[in-house]
Design an enzyme around this catalytic site. Structure first.
Site, PDB file in Angstrom:
ATOM      1  N   GLY A  12     105.876  43.452  61.762  1.00 42.29           N
ATOM      2  CA  GLY A  12     107.227  44.342  61.731  1.00 42.29           C
ATOM      3  C   GLY A  12     107.525  44.619  60.217  1.00 42.29           C
ATOM      4  O   GLY A  12     107.523  44.025  59.143  1.00 42.29           O
ATOM      5  N   CYS A  13     107.786  45.927  60.040  1.00 40.10           N
ATOM      6  CA  CYS A  13     108.137  46.494  58.800  1.00 40.10           C
ATOM      7  C   CYS A  13     107.280  46.268  57.669  1.00 40.10           C
ATOM      8  O   CYS A  13     106.437  45.727  57.544  1.00 40.10           O
ATOM      9  CB  CYS A  13     109.665  45.953  58.436  1.00 40.10           C
ATOM     10  SG  CYS A  13     111.000  45.739  59.348  1.00 40.10           S
ATOM     11  N   ALA A  14     107.576  47.313  56.735  1.00 39.02           N
ATOM     12  CA  ALA A  14     106.494  47.462  55.638  1.00 39.02           C
ATOM     13  C   ALA A  14     107.650  47.540  54.420  1.00 39.02           C
ATOM     14  O   ALA A  14     108.503  48.281  54.171  1.00 39.02           O
ATOM     15  CB  ALA A  14     105.602  48.861  55.947  1.00 39.02           C
ATOM     16  N   ARG A  41     103.493  49.899  60.757  1.00 44.89           N
ATOM     17  CA  ARG A  41     104.468  48.809  60.716  1.00 44.89           C
ATOM     18  C   ARG A  41     106.143  49.212  61.048  1.00 44.89           C
ATOM     19  O   ARG A  41     106.680  48.551  60.915  1.00 44.89           O
ATOM     20  CB  ARG A  41     104.552  48.274  59.205  1.00 44.89           C
ATOM     21  CG  ARG A  41     103.244  47.297  59.065  1.00 44.89           C
ATOM     22  CD  ARG A  41     103.305  46.775  57.465  1.00 44.89           C
ATOM     23  NE  ARG A  41     102.406  45.724  57.582  1.00 44.89           N
ATOM     24  CZ  ARG A  41     102.672  44.304  57.819  1.00 44.89           C
ATOM     25  NH1 ARG A  41     103.809  44.099  57.758  1.00 44.89           N
ATOM     26  NH2 ARG A  41     101.770  43.567  57.536  1.00 44.89           N
TER      27      ARG A  41
END
Length: 362
Positions: A12-14, A41
């Site tokens: 999840g997320c970058a 991501r």
């Protein structure tokens, strides 16, 4: 049928960031391009950037970046601002049309300074006054959102993949001594323009990979001190916690990190160095412990701080080359910014990495 190893499941997320310790300014495209190898991501529901040192001609003024839902909202908000500030410059933030970026609001910026007479009558310093103004606009003026409010810095964010958001905002036209970036993969909060990262207040900016399970306790505590969470995502509260601990309470960066990613009591009991300080901080600010997985980069005037949760449940790596320090969720992003980066390492859980620009260099 897909089998393990053939499909990438990102955590999840970058996040990514770069800073020059000598205060050398770099184009925003350096960190925008760093997000490309971490494309998976994100899911296109949010991308954004924070740049420091990008407004040298207006360095003495607060740069207020705002979203408006319509022209009438902008006019009424501007009238409100003119009652409280000297407006030095007012303009659209330049963008370029991108097929992948749709539904954009009116994106405006103001360079402004609080009226000294108003500060004296209210008995407030200018930072507290600006912070209260931001809270009031975001909570009370429907369709208006302040998403950046620091001096000589600015945030650029939207619904979209971060590399597209960087092109949309023409980041190659800006230069700063520090940049941070975020690609969003929202899990239980909406994807909308105001909910993209970074989140800011004054010159603090936060990009975050993870989820805050302590959000309600953190939010309720911060609301006792006038902070209002209006942007519909858990990360917003981290920014306000940092503002409260660093600006209002006067803690150091390391002490603030020890509050939000506090060592376990068993760890504190075994410590010989700074044991009493850790006991005091855990006892004084128990409601500001952030639980759940997170890796964050906090930006501020003159520096960056990277921090993992104490169990290190989200990835984060750091690299160096000459006077620059790089931070990212993956080494691939660091290599995109600097192929010859050296000393690639992963910070320990709960241990802050603090990088400052040389005094007087920004």
């Amino acid at each position: 049928m897909e089998i393990e190893g053939q499909v990438r499941i990102p955590s999840g997320c970058a996040i990514a960031a770069v800073i020059s310790k000598e205060g050398r300014r770099m184009p925003g495209s350096i960190v925008s391009e760093a997000m490309r190898p971490m494309h998976e991501r994100s899911n296109g529901l949010g991308g954004g950037f924070a740049g420091y040192g990008i407004y040298p001609a207006y360095r003495e003024f607060y740069a207020m970046h705002m979203f408006f839902d319509c022209r009438d909202t902008r006019k009424s908000c501007e009238a409100f601002l003119k009652e409280r500030f000297e407006l030095v410059q007012s303009e659209l933030i330049p963008t370029r049309k991108m097929p992948s970026i749709t539904g954009e609001p009116i994106i405006w910026r103001y360079f402004l300074s609080p009226f000294p007479s108003l500060l004296r009558s209210l008995q407030l310093d200018e930072k507290e006054f600006v912070a209260r103004t931001v809270m009031k606009i975001n909570a009370e003026i429907k369709g208006a959102f302040v998403f950046s409010s620091g001096k000589n810095m600015g945030v650029f964010k939207a619904v979209g993949y971060p590399e597209d958001v960087g092109e949309f905002y023409r980041l190659e036209d800006y230069a700063g001594y520090a940049w941070s970036a975020h690609g969003r993969y929202p899990t239980n909060t909406p994807g909308w323009w105001g909910g993209a990262h970074p989140f800011t207040l004054l010159d603090w900016s936060v990009v975050h990979n993870g989820e805050i399970s302590s959000y309600d306790a953190n939010r309720r505590y911060m609301e006792m001190f006038g902070y209002q969470c209006t942007l519909q995502t858990d990360t917003e509260v981290i920014t306000y916690i940092m503002d409260y601990l660093l600006r209002v309470q006067g803690l150091s960066l390391a002490e603030a990190a020890s509050v939000v990613a506090a060592p376990f009591w068993s760890t504190i009991e075994s410590k010989t160095e700074h044991r009493e300080k850790h006991i005091y901080l855990r006892s004084m600010f128990p409601s500001l412990l952030i639980t759940g997985p997170f890796s964050i980069v906090l930006g501020f005037t003159g520096g960056l701080m990277a921090l993992n949760d104490r169990l290190k449940l989200r990835s984060m790596v750091v690299g160096e080359k000459d006077d620059r320090v790089f931070i990212a969720s993956e080494e691939a992003a660091i290599r995109m910014m600097e192929p010859e980066a050296e000393h690639i390492w992963a910070p320990a859980g709960g241990e802050p990495v603090i990088v400052r620009v040389k005094e007087g260099a920004y």
